[in-house]
Design an enzyme around this catalytic site. Structure first.
Site, PDB file in Angstrom:
ATOM      1  N   HIS A 174      -4.278  -2.301   3.575  1.00 21.17           N
ATOM      2  CA  HIS A 174      -3.568  -1.021   3.625  1.00 21.17           C
ATOM      3  C   HIS A 174      -4.138  -0.112   4.702  1.00 21.17           C
ATOM      4  CE1 HIS A 174      -6.819   1.260   1.646  1.00 21.17           C
ATOM      5  NE2 HIS A 174      -6.939   0.236   0.814  1.00 21.17           N
ATOM      6  N   CYS A 190     -10.437  -3.636  -1.429  1.00 23.02           N
ATOM      7  CA  CYS A 190      -9.288  -3.641  -0.538  1.00 23.02           C
ATOM      8  C   CYS A 190      -9.754  -3.635   0.916  1.00 23.02           C
ATOM      9  CB  CYS A 190      -8.388  -2.435  -0.803  1.00 23.02           C
ATOM     10  SG  CYS A 190      -7.451  -2.556  -2.342  1.00 23.02           S
TER      11      CYS A 190
END
Length: 228
Positions: A174, A190
């Site tokens: 992301h 992440c």
């Protein structure tokens, strides 16, 4: 005597006429701009205080963070054997490679999981989202109970401009609104890119793209070298 009386009358008529002329001049429209005969009867003009200058809010200048040269998006010579379109996460060196083929790859600087939160394995992109909402998973809420339970997508959202969801895991590739964290070990697992870079990557990959995450213990040399 009669002449004296007539002179008094003429004087009185002249005085009345002068007064009438003065009154007419005072009541004449301003456009005529007459010279007032009795200025002491006129109201003095009211001097209006000049209004204070309008307060102008200081312009907030945007802070631009410039990535170190090694972390900027660039095409590099690539020495791996993966098929074009594959994403390789070089965890120890904080790079993401998108294999282009013909011995080249697009390399991006990334932020990775902090100590104890790195992981490795092979996944696929199962979903893509623009300006995604963020719902912290229960595991994260348990560690950080102050986090919001849900945050609508937008420039202030920690997931940034784009997100690519990996398999059935809680992990994503992301964007970020904190570009200074690129190249660091900061996340809960992440993989983050600058918003500019994640938009570029998002446009190049599709659902089903293979993602290989190398372990932190794989301390081989960089997989790619910058093209001079």
């Amino acid at each position: 005597m009669f002449n004296s009386f007539r002179q008094k009358i003429r004087f009185a008529v002249a005085a009345v006429g002068a007064f009438a002329m003065g009154a007419a001049a005072y009541s004449a429209p301003a456009t005529a701009a007459p010279l007032p005969l009795f200025p002491f009867f006129l109201p003095q003009p009211q001097l209006e205080a000049a209004p204070p200058p309008a307060a102008v809010a200081p312009r907030e200048e945007e802070e631009h963070f410039e990535l170190p040269a090694r972390l900027r998006r660039q095409v590099v010579n690539y020495y791996g054997r993966e098929a074009p379109g594959t994403i390789i996460i070089d965890t120890p060196n904080t790079y993401l490679y998108l294999v282009l083929g013909n011995g080249q790859a697009m390399r991006y600087g990334i932020g990775i999981g902090r100590d104890g939160f790195t992981w490795s394995g092979t996944q696929t992109i199962t979903r893509k989202a623009e300006w995604p909402d963020w719902t912290p998973p229960p595991e994260m809420i348990a560690r950080q109970p102050y986090l919001p339970r849900h945050m609508t997508g937008g420039p202030g959202n920690p997931l940034g401009a784009r997100a690519m969801y990996l398999g059935g895991t809680i992990y994503r590739i992301h964007g970020t609104n904190a570009p200074e964290t690129i190249g660091t070990r900061v996340s809960s697992g992440c993989l983050r890119l600058t918003n500019e870079d994640v938009i570029d990557l998002y446009s190049r990959v599709s659902v089903g793209t293979k993602v290989i995450v190398l372990p932190m213990t794989d301390r081989r040399a960089d997989l790619g070298r910058t093209i001079r």
